[in-house]
Design a protein around this motif. Sequence first.
Motif, PDB file in Angstrom:
ATOM      1  N   ILE A  65      -7.048   0.541  15.745  1.00 46.36           N
ATOM      2  CA  ILE A  65      -7.947  -0.566  15.371  1.00 46.36           C
ATOM      3  C   ILE A  65      -7.461  -1.875  15.968  1.00 46.36           C
ATOM      4  CG2 ILE A  65      -8.744  -1.934  13.368  1.00 46.36           C
ATOM      5  CD1 ILE A  65      -9.031   0.676  11.842  1.00 46.36           C
ATOM      6  N   PHE A  66      -6.148  -1.910  16.315  1.00 41.83           N
ATOM      7  CA  PHE A  66      -5.577  -3.156  16.846  1.00 41.83           C
ATOM      8  C   PHE A  66      -5.371  -3.100  18.357  1.00 41.83           C
ATOM      9  CE2 PHE A  66      -5.077  -5.282  12.938  1.00 41.83           C
ATOM     10  CZ  PHE A  66      -4.880  -4.294  11.997  1.00 41.83           C
ATOM     11  N   ILE A  67      -5.803  -1.979  18.974  1.00 44.99           N
ATOM     12  CA  ILE A  67      -5.654  -1.892  20.425  1.00 44.99           C
ATOM     13  C   ILE A  67      -6.998  -2.295  21.022  1.00 44.99           C
ATOM     14  CG2 ILE A  67      -5.325  -0.306  22.376  1.00 44.99           C
ATOM     15  CD1 ILE A  67      -3.333   1.207  20.514  1.00 44.99           C
ATOM     16  N   ASN A  68      -6.953  -3.184  22.056  1.00 48.90           N
ATOM     17  CA  ASN A  68      -8.208  -3.794  22.497  1.00 48.90           C
ATOM     18  C   ASN A  68      -9.139  -2.882  23.249  1.00 48.90           C
ATOM     19  OD1 ASN A  68      -7.660  -6.048  21.201  1.00 48.90           O
ATOM     20  ND2 ASN A  68      -6.562  -6.995  22.910  1.00 48.90           N
TER      21      ASN A  68
ATOM     22  N   MET B   1       4.917   8.113   0.858  1.00 47.80           N
ATOM     23  CA  MET B   1       4.976   6.677   1.136  1.00 47.80           C
ATOM     24  C   MET B   1       3.568   6.150   1.429  1.00 47.80           C
ATOM     25  SD  MET B   1       7.279   4.749   4.061  1.00 47.80           S
ATOM     26  CE  MET B   1       8.847   5.440   3.623  1.00 47.80           C
ATOM     27  N   ASP B   2       3.129   5.124   0.706  1.00 43.06           N
ATOM     28  CA  ASP B   2       1.768   4.628   0.953  1.00 43.06           C
ATOM     29  C   ASP B   2       1.775   3.600   2.092  1.00 43.06           C
ATOM     30  OD1 ASP B   2       2.484   2.060   0.047  1.00 43.06           O
ATOM     31  OD2 ASP B   2       1.750   2.422  -1.984  1.00 43.06           O
ATOM     32  N   ILE B   3       0.578   3.116   2.457  1.00 38.10           N
ATOM     33  CA  ILE B   3       0.459   2.262   3.641  1.00 38.10           C
ATOM     34  C   ILE B   3       1.245   0.959   3.452  1.00 38.10           C
ATOM     35  CG2 ILE B   3      -1.752   1.265   2.852  1.00 38.10           C
ATOM     36  CD1 ILE B   3      -0.739   1.972   6.525  1.00 38.10           C
ATOM     37  N   LYS B   4       1.281   0.448   2.214  1.00 34.45           N
ATOM     38  CA  LYS B   4       2.009  -0.817   1.974  1.00 34.45           C
ATOM     39  C   LYS B   4       3.499  -0.612   2.238  1.00 34.45           C
ATOM     40  CE  LYS B   4       0.135  -1.072  -2.151  1.00 34.45           C
ATOM     41  NZ  LYS B   4      -0.203  -1.470  -3.520  1.00 34.45           N
ATOM     42  N   GLN B   5       4.022   0.541   1.790  1.00 33.39           N
ATOM     43  CA  GLN B   5       5.444   0.837   1.999  1.00 33.39           C
ATOM     44  C   GLN B   5       5.737   1.087   3.477  1.00 33.39           C
ATOM     45  OE1 GLN B   5       5.128   4.027  -0.866  1.00 33.39           O
ATOM     46  NE2 GLN B   5       6.629   3.048  -2.214  1.00 33.39           N
ATOM     47  N   LYS B   6       4.833   1.804   4.161  1.00 32.14           N
ATOM     48  CA  LYS B   6       5.045   2.095   5.593  1.00 32.14           C
ATOM     49  C   LYS B   6       5.080   0.798   6.404  1.00 32.14           C
ATOM     50  CE  LYS B   6       2.564   6.497   5.634  1.00 32.14           C
ATOM     51  NZ  LYS B   6       1.275   7.103   6.040  1.00 32.14           N
ATOM     52  N   VAL B   7       4.103  -0.082   6.127  1.00 27.70           N
ATOM     53  CA  VAL B   7       4.034  -1.347   6.871  1.00 27.70           C
ATOM     54  C   VAL B   7       5.265  -2.204   6.555  1.00 27.70           C
ATOM     55  CG1 VAL B   7       2.773  -3.547   6.965  1.00 27.70           C
ATOM     56  CG2 VAL B   7       1.533  -1.391   7.169  1.00 27.70           C
ATOM     57  N   GLY B   8       5.657  -2.226   5.290  1.00 30.44           N
ATOM     58  CA  GLY B   8       6.837  -3.004   4.895  1.00 30.44           C
ATOM     59  C   GLY B   8       8.095  -2.530   5.589  1.00 30.44           C
ATOM     60  N   LYS B   9       8.242  -1.211   5.621  1.00 32.85           N
ATOM     61  CA  LYS B   9       9.429  -0.604   6.267  1.00 32.85           C
ATOM     62  C   LYS B   9       9.458  -0.959   7.752  1.00 32.85           C
ATOM     63  CE  LYS B   9      11.483   4.045   6.807  1.00 32.85           C
ATOM     64  NZ  LYS B   9      11.036   4.431   8.192  1.00 32.85           N
ATOM     65  N   LYS B  10       8.285  -0.905   8.362  1.00 37.96           N
ATOM     66  CA  LYS B  10       8.192  -1.165   9.796  1.00 37.96           C
ATOM     67  C   LYS B  10       8.508  -2.627  10.110  1.00 37.96           C
ATOM     68  CE  LYS B  10       7.002   0.055  13.917  1.00 37.96           C
ATOM     69  NZ  LYS B  10       7.274   1.310  14.599  1.00 37.96           N
ATOM     70  N   ILE B  11       7.992  -3.532   9.282  1.00 44.11           N
ATOM     71  CA  ILE B  11       8.241  -4.964   9.501  1.00 44.11           C
ATOM     72  C   ILE B  11       9.738  -5.235   9.375  1.00 44.11           C
ATOM     73  CG2 ILE B  11       7.929  -7.252   8.421  1.00 44.11           C
ATOM     74  CD1 ILE B  11       4.970  -6.417   7.970  1.00 44.11           C
ATOM     75  N   LYS B  12      10.355  -4.614   8.388  1.00 46.19           N
ATOM     76  CA  LYS B  12      11.804  -4.801   8.196  1.00 46.19           C
ATOM     77  C   LYS B  12      12.562  -4.297   9.425  1.00 46.19           C
ATOM     78  CE  LYS B  12      15.641  -3.913   5.110  1.00 46.19           C
ATOM     79  NZ  LYS B  12      16.146  -3.308   3.857  1.00 46.19           N
ATOM     80  N   ILE B  65       2.982  -2.550  14.603  1.00 50.44           N
ATOM     81  CA  ILE B  65       3.345  -2.477  13.186  1.00 50.44           C
ATOM     82  C   ILE B  65       2.845  -1.176  12.555  1.00 50.44           C
ATOM     83  CG2 ILE B  65       2.888  -3.562  10.923  1.00 50.44           C
ATOM     84  CD1 ILE B  65       3.148  -6.264  12.304  1.00 50.44           C
ATOM     85  N   PHE B  66       1.828  -0.566  13.214  1.00 52.67           N
ATOM     86  CA  PHE B  66       1.255   0.663  12.650  1.00 52.67           C
ATOM     87  C   PHE B  66       1.693   1.910  13.394  1.00 52.67           C
ATOM     88  CE2 PHE B  66      -1.306  -1.272   9.523  1.00 52.67           C
ATOM     89  CZ  PHE B  66      -1.630  -2.504  10.030  1.00 52.67           C
ATOM     90  N   ILE B  67       2.610   1.723  14.385  1.00 53.09           N
ATOM     91  CA  ILE B  67       3.089   2.890  15.109  1.00 53.09           C
ATOM     92  C   ILE B  67       4.420   3.283  14.482  1.00 53.09           C
ATOM     93  CG2 ILE B  67       3.979   3.735  17.338  1.00 53.09           C
ATOM     94  CD1 ILE B  67       1.817   1.882  18.631  1.00 53.09           C
ATOM     95  N   ASN B  68       4.599   4.595  14.192  1.00 47.77           N
ATOM     96  CA  ASN B  68       5.734   4.984  13.361  1.00 47.77           C
ATOM     97  C   ASN B  68       7.091   4.890  14.027  1.00 47.77           C
ATOM     98  OD1 ASN B  68       4.183   5.241  11.241  1.00 47.77           O
ATOM     99  ND2 ASN B  68       3.722   7.407  11.580  1.00 47.77           N
TER     100      ASN B  68
END
Lengths: 72, 72
Positions: A65-68, B1-12, B65-68
Amino acid sequence: MDIKQKVGKKIKELRELNNQSQKDLAYSCDLDRSYIASVENGKRNISIVNLEKISIALNVPLSQIFINETKP
Amino acid sequence: MDIKQKVGKKIKELRELNNQSQKDLAYSCDLDRSYIASVENGKRNISIVNLEKISIALNVPLSQIFINETKP
């Protein structure tokens, strides 16, 4: 174009690639059709939980969704 | 792990790869340090506007941020 408009445009593109109507997409992700319309019009600062619902219903990874470019 | 946790982990992960503290990241994206902490702890249903601010401050595309996997 701000991030809301970019994401909305992309969701619309992906939905149309799937030949889904807004009503189809709304039904499959358990969100309101008018909500889908406002997201596609770039009016919503959508959250990741709803974004994930939409990506699942579109059958694409969230990152897509974030890839253009979607053109093959 | 839900999406909030996945995104949080990735940002960290991405923040630590950049050797930034939460305070550094908060400062550069004009968000509160406690907000960054709650996002990283998977407690926030973060919106795309704030997510974009964080991706800019991390100097990564939003899709990242959404790539694992981040391991090279």
